[in-house]
Each structure stands twice: as structure tokens, then as C-alpha cells.
Scaffold this active site. Structure first.
Site, mmCIF file in Angstrom:
data_model
loop_
_atom_site.group_PDB
_atom_site.id
_atom_site.type_symbol
_atom_site.label_atom_id
_atom_site.label_comp_id
_atom_site.label_asym_id
_atom_site.label_seq_id
_atom_site.Cartn_x
_atom_site.Cartn_y
_atom_site.Cartn_z
ATOM 1 C CG ASP A 10 -6.630 5.605 1.542
ATOM 2 O OD1 ASP A 10 -7.256 6.248 2.411
ATOM 3 O OD2 ASP A 10 -6.912 4.421 1.259
ATOM 4 C CE1 TYR B 159 7.902 10.988 10.176
ATOM 5 C CE2 TYR B 159 9.859 12.314 10.595
ATOM 6 C CZ TYR B 159 8.857 11.900 9.745
ATOM 7 O OH TYR B 159 8.804 12.401 8.479
HETATM 8 C C1 IPM Z 1 10.102 17.848 7.261
HETATM 9 C C2 IPM Z 1 11.247 16.990 6.782
HETATM 10 C C3 IPM Z 1 11.786 16.183 7.960
HETATM 11 C C4 IPM Z 1 10.684 15.283 8.444
HETATM 12 C C5 IPM Z 1 13.064 15.396 7.665
HETATM 13 C C6 IPM Z 1 14.159 16.302 7.126
HETATM 14 C C7 IPM Z 1 13.547 14.623 8.855
HETATM 15 O O1 IPM Z 1 10.858 16.174 5.736
HETATM 16 O O2 IPM Z 1 10.338 18.717 8.127
HETATM 17 O O3 IPM Z 1 8.987 17.662 6.790
HETATM 18 O O4 IPM Z 1 10.507 14.170 7.912
HETATM 19 O O5 IPM Z 1 9.996 15.650 9.376
#
Ligand code: IPM
Ligand code: MG
Length: 371
Positions: free
Chosen positions: A221, A142
Site C-alpha cells: 500500500d 493467480y
Molecule cells: C498482465 C495482464 C494479465 C495478468 C491478464 C491479461 C491475465 O494484466 O499481463 O499484466 O493479470 O497477468
């Protein structure tokens, strides 16, 4: 006790479900002599519309001055299908996690016998399901470097973890396992990914400090399959950011409705509480969304404040509504109650010391007649 709560209503159904939690918190304040003060901040599509920025600095300042953050939901369809959009609502949520150091996302998965029929799984697989997912929230793919080549034909997202990022969330997961059934499953892809091998090594080393917790390791998985085949086997699941995002959504359907599940995102100084559902734009403003995920997130906030009896009271009130079919449209599309009514019913239960006296007739009057 006096607590300052930063409230971010957010997008879609965020405002209407969060308002129910505020009603419930006020009822708890009244019954248990606490004062909750609320300061509001913008985030998400709402913030983009009003300020051009998915997370204005004032919101961060409001959060930093608070004891905890209560958040509704994020996202708007007008941004979802445009891969070229430069500003997206979700950037607000990712940035708040990073800026406030909210490194662990905690999602309990609980099932309610009265809702077993709504689950896509068979009843026999549901009895006794009770696990909790610890997802690392501020690292991994991320937040690694992202690149798009100049000709626009090649892209990359880098996945990076270091030991301390793994250790801090792992400690929380081990401590939670100690309070529970003393089992921890690390979910990774150590047969392929170097980052996963580091996770395994660090967790193996930490496990000697938690000799009473039984640790096992599962490839993601396989875990995706086991969560459906035999969800009872899990107690605490620990995993990295992206795997946690995916398996926690998968796990959420076990309970029967996505609208029921709460979450917390904790850091060393602050914590944010939000239902796991999204902004559900089709339902926004209709008073039909399920507020229970948000109300149970408020209960997690009270646990975080050390108000354990108060949190237990909210859970008892929620159990009472679910057990008496006082539910929203996602659970019963015919005999349903509105979002705001569920908030009132939970509140009534809390402020009425003799719960048996809650007037069933008044409850009936608050049922929807819209089919
Ligand atoms: C979550 C959501 C977020 C993530 C999005 C909205 C960025 O899916 O809080 O799980 O991917 O972390
Ligand atoms: Mg997600």
C-alpha cells in the site's frame, strides 16, 4: 546468428503493432547479418473464435520449438463483462506462462524528456526516473485453488508460494540490481500475509549472497503511494504475482503513454516478449496504435539473445522518433503518424547508416492529415 521466433499476434491491436516489430527485426537482421525466422501461433480471443480454445496445443508446440516468443496483446470486450463465461482469452496467457515456466515478468519503466508533458506527474518528479519491476508470474493467488460454493454465494482464491518459487525470481532481480544502481526493494504485505512473511525471510537470506546490493522492504500500500510521490527512489522492485500486476500498471502511466512500455516474461529455457498494453479493441485495424511498446519488447528479445548492439540500435532509433515528434495519436492527437509509418521510420533509421540523411520531406509526407 539464426533465430526462430514464435509469433503470437493475438487480439485487438496485437497484430498491427507486432507487424512493426517484425519489420524492425528484419531491418536488424539485414544490418547485422542475422536471420530471423517466424512461425505463427494462435492465442486469446482470436484462438477461441478459430478453434474454441484460448491456447491450442499447436501454439504451445510452436513456442517450444522456438528460441523466443513475440506476443501482441490479449482480450476482447465480449468476454470482459460476462462473469459466467467458461472460456476466456486471458486463460491462454495464464496457461502459456505456466506451461512454459515463464516465472519472471520484467517491466522496465523509463521516462523520455520529450514526453514529460504527457505524464500525470509533475516534471520535477520525473527527471531521472528509471526502475524495473520483477514480478513473479506463475504462482500466488493467480494459480492457487479456486472455489465457488454450490449455492454460488461464497468464493475463494488460495495464495501459495514456496521457497524455490521465490528464490528463482529473486536471483534474477538481485542480478539485475547488480548491473544497475544496486538497490532492491521487496514489495509485500508482510504485516498481514503469511506468504509475504515467507518472501521477506527468503529475500533476507538471499541478500547475503549479494552483499553489494542494498535491500529494503516496503508494504504494497505504501509502495503504491511512493511510486507516485517519489518514483526516483526505486531501482529494482521485486514482488509477487498479484501485487506486481497492480503496481506495474500504476507505474506504466508515469512514462506518459501505456503504449511505450515493453516487457519480458522469462523462464529457465524460454522467454516471451510483449508490450504491456492490452488489446485496445477500439483502435484495432485503424493503424493508430502505438507500436513502440512492441518494438522495445523486440529490443528486449535481442538482449536476451545476447545481441546487445542490435538492441541498443533499436532503442536509439526509438529515441530518435520520440525526440523528433514522430509519434502516434496517443502522444500527439493532432500531428500524428500511423502505426505502420512509425514502424517504417524506425526501420529507415536502422538501415540508413547516416541517420542525418533520412529525408525529412518524406517523413513529413507520411504524417497524418486527419485531425
Ligand atoms: C498482465 C495482464 C494479465 C495478468 C491478464 C491479461 C491475465 O494484466 O499481463 O499484466 O493479470 O497477468
Ligand atoms: Mg496486468
Amino acid at each position: 546468428m539464426n533465430k526462430n521466433i514464435a509469433v503470437i499476434l493475438g487480439d485487438g491491436i496485437g497484430p498491427e503493432v507486432t507487424q512493426q516489430s517484425i519489420k524492425v527485426l528484419d531491418a536488424i537482421g539485414r544490418q547485422f547479418k542475422h536471420t530471423f525466422e517466424y512461425s505463427y501461433g494462435l492465442m486469446g480471443a482470436d484462438a477461441i473464435d478459430k478453434t474454441g480454445n484460448p491456447l491450442p496445443d499447436e501454439t504451445l508446440e510452436t513456442c517450444l520449438k522456438s528460441d523466443a516468443i513475440l506476443f501482441g496483446a490479449i482480450g476482447h470486450p465480449k468476454y470482459d463483462n460476462d462473469p459466467t463465461a467458461k472460456v476466456r482469452p486471458e486463460q491462454g496467457l495464464l496457461r502459456i506462462r505456466k506451461e512454459l515456466g515463464l516465472f519472471a515478468n520484467i517491466r522496465p519503466v523509463t521516462t523520455y524528456p520529450s514526453l514529460h508533458h504527457l505524464s500525470p506527474l509533475k516534471n520535477t518528479r520525473l527527471e531521472g526516473v528509471d526502475f524495473i519491476i520483477f514480478r513473479e508470474l506463475t504462482g500466488g493467488i493467480y494459480f492457487g485453488d479456486k472455489n465457488l460454493s454450490e449455492d454460488g454465494n461464497q468464493a475463494s482464491d488460495n495464495c501459495v508460494y514456496n521457497r524455490s518459487e521465490i528464490e528463482r525470481v529473486a536471483h534474477l532481480a538481485f542480478q539485475s540490481a547488480r548491473q544497475r544502481r544496486k538497490m532492491l526493494t521487496l514489495v509485500d504485505k508482510a504485516n498481514v500475509l503469511e506468504t509475504s512473511r515467507l518472501w521477506r525471510k527468503v529475500v533476507q537470506q538471499l541478500s547475503s549472497q549479494y552483499a553489494d546490493v542494498k535491500v529494503d522492504y516496503m508494504f504494497v500500500d505504501n509502495a503504491a503511494m511512493q511510486i507516485i510521490l517519489n518514483p526516483k527512489q526505486f531501482d529494482v522492485i521485486l514482488t509477487e504475482n498479484m501485487f506486481g500486476d497492480i503496481i506495474s500498471d500504476e507505474a506504466s502511466v508515469i512514462a506518459g503513454s501505456l503504449g511505450l512500455l515493453p516487457s519480458s516474461s522469462v523462464g529457465s529455457k524460454l522467454a516471451l516478449f510483449e508490450p504491456i498494453h492490452g488489446s485496445y479493441p477500439q483502435a484495432a485495424g485503424k493503424d493508430i496504435a502505438n507500436p513502440i511498446g512492441s518494438i522495445l519488447s523486440a529490443a528486449m528479445m535481442l538482449d536476451y539473445f545476447g545481441m546487445l548492439k542490435e538492441a541498443a540500435m533499436i532503442r536509439e532509433a526509438v529515441g530518435w522518433t520520440l525526440g523528433n515528434s514522430l509519434v502516434t495519436k496517443d502522444i500527439d492527437p493532432i500531428n500524428f503518424y500511423f502505426t505502420s509509418t512509425i514502424g517504417e521510420l524506425v526501420t529507415d533509421y536502422i538501415i540508413n547508416p547516416d541517420h542525418q540523411k533520412i529525408n525529412k520531406h518524406n517523413v513529413e509526407l507520411r504524417k497524418s492529415t486527419i485531425i
